[in-house]
Design an enzyme around this catalytic site. Structure first.
Site, PDB file in Angstrom:
ATOM      1  CD1 TRP A 137      -1.610   2.525   1.269  1.00 51.73           C
ATOM      2  CD2 TRP A 137      -3.304   1.119   0.943  1.00 51.73           C
ATOM      3  NE1 TRP A 137      -2.744   3.291   1.142  1.00 51.73           N
ATOM      4  CE2 TRP A 137      -3.805   2.451   0.935  1.00 51.73           C
ATOM      5  CE3 TRP A 137      -4.187   0.061   0.760  1.00 51.73           C
ATOM      6  CZ2 TRP A 137      -5.154   2.739   0.766  1.00 51.73           C
ATOM      7  CZ3 TRP A 137      -5.537   0.350   0.588  1.00 51.73           C
ATOM      8  CH2 TRP A 137      -6.012   1.681   0.589  1.00 51.73           C
ATOM      9  CD  GLU A 210       3.647  -0.903   2.780  1.00 51.23           C
ATOM     10  OE1 GLU A 210       2.952  -0.565   3.761  1.00 51.23           O
ATOM     11  OE2 GLU A 210       3.259  -1.674   1.888  1.00 51.23           O
ATOM     12  CG  ASP A 243       5.715   4.014   1.891  1.00 49.89           C
ATOM     13  OD1 ASP A 243       5.760   4.791   2.869  1.00 49.89           O
ATOM     14  OD2 ASP A 243       4.662   3.752   1.283  1.00 49.89           O
ATOM     15  CD  GLN A 246       0.923   2.083   8.473  1.00 51.42           C
ATOM     16  OE1 GLN A 246       0.851   1.205   9.316  1.00 51.42           O
ATOM     17  NE2 GLN A 246       0.080   2.153   7.455  1.00 51.42           N
ATOM     18  CE  LYS A 272      -0.414   5.836   6.952  1.00 50.27           C
ATOM     19  NZ  LYS A 272      -1.798   6.261   7.193  1.00 50.27           N
ATOM     20  NE  ARG A 404      -3.805  -1.759   9.284  1.00 58.63           N
ATOM     21  CZ  ARG A 404      -3.775  -0.664   8.517  1.00 58.63           C
ATOM     22  NH1 ARG A 404      -2.700  -0.360   7.822  1.00 58.63           N
ATOM     23  NH2 ARG A 404      -4.836   0.130   8.449  1.00 58.63           N
TER      24      ARG A 404
END
Length: 435
Positions: A137, A210, A243, A246, A272, A404
């Site tokens: 994502w 990610e 990326d 998070q 974020k 999550r």
């Protein structure tokens, strides 16, 4: 009637909001503070996802409030060709945290930072093919959406030309196995790039990844994988874009997740967590890549590039993370959370796996035999919310109900233990509904 059931509110929402995915929680959130959000009845709901995985300092941190108030009164927004001190200060601070990635572009969202990173990679390499993981994502805009494979691909027409994917490594459900049944990620990676090479037209520009695939089910890249992936990129003249929307700013127990592996990306994107809930993102790269991009006329002029207000917030986030020793705390609290979830896994057969790093963990709900159990996962999520805990569950084809779990780095021991207790009760209640 509960204040959360206010018919005027919900009718207005139904009549005027465009639904953008999933369903809304059955509560009207009036305020948030620390690790909790509060609904219309004043009920405290423990936030185990830091808002949208962003409120790394919790809600309403006094230092963030002070910075916003001060900066709004000073200067919040400027013409994109103007610079302010917060922008340069934040760029300098970020550069010091990731030596080698000393050039910084400040933007608003994760998708926007990935758009800029991919655009830069294409320009610098002179190529256009972008590879990502099958459960990735990276955003819902343009080429970021084309590099997103976990959801949202059907019905929107062609993706960007040159969009390619490889399987995401999954130790819980390995595709390639060693003799002992464990994941053989090296063979899987070799096989994947054999297929990439067969499909490529010789224009491989970048791989975007990610370190922990969040929406893909909290899948962590195994130790050694990132170094092997970087080598695959080097061999093909590709850039490696990481990326860390998070995983960045301490969440995994290091400032950036890539530090564990000792692998420096060519381009790093942050979002974020760097804004602590406000829209702020960053693209970081080497002086060599930035110089090459500039020489070729790199263009990424946007309305909110280099805005002073979010930049000032980003500086404050880094101050608080440093002053409150939150990187180390994420490791300590992450172990406490992992151990607690592992205890629940031992007690409840429906908990098939606990995985992740620091305060970014996944808990997968399965049926007897290990098949994904979407329905039970949804029931557990609903029961948890009733009891005052907000957890985000991933529902994707081929995945189980994967929670999550990423509370604020500022969460207290008591709050974390409260969350574990509610999860335990929710699993018991959800399981009873099935019998």
């Amino acid at each position: 009637m509960s204040k959360n059931a206010d018919p005027t509110f919900w009718n207005a929402a139904k009549n005027h909001l465009i639904r953008y995915g999933g369903s809304f929680e059955p509560a009207i959130i009036e305020r948030a503070k620390g690790s909790f959000v509060y609904d219309a009845e004043g009920r405290a709901i423990l936030d185990f996802t830091s808002g949208q995985m962003s409120a790394v300092l919790g809600h309403g941190h006094p230092k963030i409030v002070e910075t916003v108030q001060r900066q709004v009164e000073t200067v919040a927004h400027l013409f994109s060709g103007m610079l302010s001190r917060p922008v340069v200060d934040l760029a300098e601070r970020l550069a010091a945290l990731a030596p080698g990635l000393e050039r910084v572009l400040l933007l608003s969202t994760g998708a926007e930072s990935n758009e800029a990173a991919i655009r830069m990679a294409k320009l610098v390499t002179g190529k256009h093919e972008i590879v990502a993981f099958s459960k990735s994502w990276h955003g819902m805009t343009g080429v970021a959406a084309s590099a997103t494979y976990s959801a949202g691909r059907k019905g929107y027409g062609p993706a960007a030309v040159g969009s390619l994917a490889i399987p995401a490594p999954n130790a819980f459900r390995p595709r390639f196995k060693h003799a002992d049944g464990s994941l053989d990620w090296q063979t899987e990676l070799d096989d994947a790039f054999t297929l990439i090479d067969a499909q490529s037209t010789g224009n491989l520009a970048a791989f975007v990844a990610e370190p922990i695939l969040s929406s893909g089910g909290m899948l962590e890249l195994p130790t050694g994988y990132l170094a092997a992936l970087k080598q695959k990129c080097v061999e093909r003249g590709m850039l490696l874009i990481l990326d860390e929307a998070q995983t960045g700013i301490g969440r995994t127990g290091t400032m950036f997740a890539f530090e564990r592996d000792g692998v420096m990306p060519d381009i790093l994107t942050l979002s974020k967590t760097i804004g602590a809930g406000l829209p702020l993102s960053a693209v970081m790269t080497t002086p060599e890549i930035e110089e090459a991009a500039h020489e070729k006329g790199f263009l990424f002029y946007t309305t909110h590039v280099s805005d002073p207000l979010p930049a000032a917030v980003g500086v404050t986030v880094l101050d608080v993370v440093r002053d409150e020793n939150l990187v180390a705390r994420a490791g300590i609290m992450g172990k406490r959370l992992f151990d607690g979830l592992s205890t629940l896994m031992a007690q409840h057969p429906c908990v098939g796996d606990v995985r992740g790093r620091g305060l970014m963990l996944g808990m997968e709900i399965v049926k007897e035999g290990g098949a994904p159990d979407h329905d039970l996962g949804a029931a557990i999520a609903a029961e948890a919310f009733k009891r005052g805990l907000s957890m985000n569950i991933v529902k994707l084809p081929g995945m189980g109900g994967v929670f999550r779990i990423a509370p604020p780095l500022t969460i207290s021991d008591a709050e974390l233990d409260l969350g574990l207790s509610i999860i335990d009760d929710a699993i018991k209640a959800g399981s009873r509904l099935r019998t």
